[in-house]
Design a protein around this motif. Structure first.
Motif, PDB file in Angstrom:
ATOM      1  N   ALA A 102     -51.222  62.474 -44.338  1.00 32.72           N
ATOM      2  CA  ALA A 102     -49.901  61.834 -44.327  1.00 32.72           C
ATOM      3  C   ALA A 102     -48.802  62.854 -44.075  1.00 32.72           C
ATOM      4  N   GLY A 103     -47.885  62.494 -43.175  1.00 28.20           N
ATOM      5  CA  GLY A 103     -46.764  63.378 -42.862  1.00 28.20           C
ATOM      6  C   GLY A 103     -47.098  64.490 -41.898  1.00 28.20           C
ATOM      7  N   ASN A 104     -48.258  64.421 -41.251  1.00 32.98           N
ATOM      8  CA  ASN A 104     -48.602  65.458 -40.274  1.00 32.98           C
ATOM      9  C   ASN A 104     -47.941  65.153 -38.926  1.00 32.98           C
TER      10      ASN A 104
ATOM     11  N   ARG B 178     -41.255  64.627 -51.713  1.00 32.18           N
ATOM     12  CA  ARG B 178     -42.507  64.443 -52.448  1.00 32.18           C
ATOM     13  C   ARG B 178     -43.276  63.193 -52.029  1.00 32.18           C
ATOM     14  N   VAL B 179     -42.626  62.347 -51.230  1.00 37.13           N
ATOM     15  CA  VAL B 179     -43.238  61.070 -50.852  1.00 37.13           C
ATOM     16  C   VAL B 179     -43.151  60.904 -49.343  1.00 37.13           C
ATOM     17  N   TYR B 180     -44.213  60.362 -48.776  1.00 34.34           N
ATOM     18  CA  TYR B 180     -44.178  60.016 -47.353  1.00 34.34           C
ATOM     19  C   TYR B 180     -44.571  58.552 -47.195  1.00 34.34           C
ATOM     20  N   PRO B 181     -43.680  57.743 -46.585  1.00 32.01           N
ATOM     21  CA  PRO B 181     -44.006  56.330 -46.390  1.00 32.01           C
ATOM     22  C   PRO B 181     -44.940  56.133 -45.205  1.00 32.01           C
TER      23      PRO B 181
ATOM     24  N   GLY C 108     -50.290  52.663 -47.719  1.00 34.80           N
ATOM     25  CA  GLY C 108     -48.902  52.219 -47.638  1.00 34.80           C
ATOM     26  C   GLY C 108     -47.870  53.292 -47.893  1.00 34.80           C
ATOM     27  N   ILE C 109     -48.124  54.185 -48.848  1.00 35.63           N
ATOM     28  CA  ILE C 109     -47.214  55.281 -49.159  1.00 35.63           C
ATOM     29  C   ILE C 109     -48.041  56.388 -49.806  1.00 35.63           C
ATOM     30  N   TYR C 110     -47.595  57.639 -49.676  1.00 36.76           N
ATOM     31  CA  TYR C 110     -48.422  58.770 -50.073  1.00 36.76           C
ATOM     32  C   TYR C 110     -47.603  59.823 -50.805  1.00 36.76           C
ATOM     33  N   ARG C 111     -48.229  60.454 -51.781  1.00 36.16           N
ATOM     34  CA  ARG C 111     -47.611  61.561 -52.494  1.00 36.16           C
ATOM     35  C   ARG C 111     -47.914  62.860 -51.752  1.00 36.16           C
ATOM     36  N   LEU C 112     -46.864  63.594 -51.405  1.00 40.59           N
ATOM     37  CA  LEU C 112     -47.048  64.860 -50.716  1.00 40.59           C
ATOM     38  C   LEU C 112     -47.383  65.995 -51.677  1.00 40.59           C
ATOM     39  N   ASP C 113     -47.226  65.733 -52.984  1.00 35.93           N
ATOM     40  CA  ASP C 113     -47.618  66.734 -53.977  1.00 35.93           C
ATOM     41  C   ASP C 113     -48.974  66.403 -54.611  1.00 35.93           C
TER      42      ASP C 113
END
Length: 315
Positions: free
Chosen positions: A10-12, A113-116, A46-51
């Motif tokens: 996520a977020g790449n 800290r969060v990526y949708p 649906g949504i992801y924690r980047l930490d």
């Protein structure tokens, strides 16, 4: 099967390309008052924690969205201070919009800290005050047993009611029952479909192509977005060619955007991906041509050969 977990990715850079184009497309489509049927065939959690441990283990978000956060802060600083902007390159409108959407999920100061994921991005846009009264519908499909539980929980927190539907179902097959979409009060039908499988099994490439071909037969004017990895596999290289042929045979416009951030120092990992769009909104090509050079400059820093971006579209 089910070995792939998007929490690690996520977020790449691939998410950046996909969601930048998704938001730009929806912004254009949502200028009209007619409701949209939005479909995510492979919705993930649906949504992801980047930490989280997963994100920290892969480090892909650190090489992706985390690098772009500085651009958002640079873009916001003049407005917050009331001062004239510094003599730096303006952030492209589509890129600034994408970063603002991600920032809206990260209210606390410091590193995001969060990526949708796509489901929550689509929900956020369809429920903005200027759009909420239109009552777009969002259909989400996921098969992974862990991710579908997380997706259910995240959607329940939205309190969206019947406006968002979640099903543990094969999105390729589920799409057939949704097209053509329901007609609005004035008779118009509109839909955007995101097809974003993990491609952990080779048959996903053929299934993605078949899904688009069937969708065009059922509802030729829908917007169909297909993400794919750019890797050394014949099926991966063949997919955009097949989609282009289908679009041309159906007499529909198309766009193919690719982003290659350059080789990693260790020589591993996914370095490039593409997004093929059938019936792309007409401003999308220009929006990506402005945004992708800025994305590449930031994400390719410190990486090796191969860095490139491209946007090809029908006349």
């Amino acid at each position: 099967m089910f070995s792939y977990r998007h929490a690690f990715h996520a977020g790449n850079h691939a998410d950046v390309l996909k969601h930048l184009a998704l938001i730009a497309s929806l912004r254009h489509l949502m200028r009209k008052d007619g409701p949209l049927t939005l479909v995510d065939t492979h919705a993930g959690a649906g949504i992801y924690r980047l930490d989280s441990n997963a994100a920290q283990t892969s480090g892909e978000a650190l090489e992706g969205i985390a690098r772009l956060q500085a651009l958002h802060e640079q873009n916001q600083a003049p407005a917050l201070s009331g001062q004239a902007p510094a003599a730096t390159e303006d952030v492209a409108e589509a890129l600034a919009d994408y970063l603002a959407v991600v920032a809206s999920f990260n209210r606390a100061p410091g590193a995001w800290r969060v990526y949708p994921g796509s489901p929550l991005i689509m929900h956020a846009l369809m429920t903005e005050p200027a759009r909420a009264a239109v009552h777009d519908r969002l259909k989400l499909f996921e098969l992974h047993p862990t991710d579908i539980q997380a997706l259910d929980a995240h959607v329940a927190q939205l309190g969206a009611g019947r406006q968002v539907a979640v099903a543990r179902q094969d999105g390729f097959e589920a799409l057939k029952a949704l097209l053509p979409p329901p007609a609005a009060a004035g008779g118009s039908r509109r839909a955007l479909v995101l097809i974003d499988p993990s491609y952990e099994i080779k048959s996903d490439y053929a299934k993605a192509a078949a899904a688009v071909q069937d969708a065009l037969r059922r509802f030729a004017t829908g917007v169909y977005m297909v993400w794919y990895p750019v890797i050394a596999r014949p099926e991966a290289h063949g997919l955009p060619r097949r989609l282009k042929t289908m679009a041309q045979q159906a007499g529909r416009g198309w766009l193919n955007a690719t982003l290659h951030i350059g080789a990693a120092p260790d020589g591993g990992g996914l370095t490039a991906s593409g997004l093929f769009v059938v019936n792309p909104p007409h401003p999308l090509k220009a929006a990506l041509e402005q945004a992708l050079p800025q994305v590449l400059r930031v994400l390719a820093e410190g990486r090796g050969a191969g860095r490139a971006w491209a946007v090809e579209a029908s006349a």
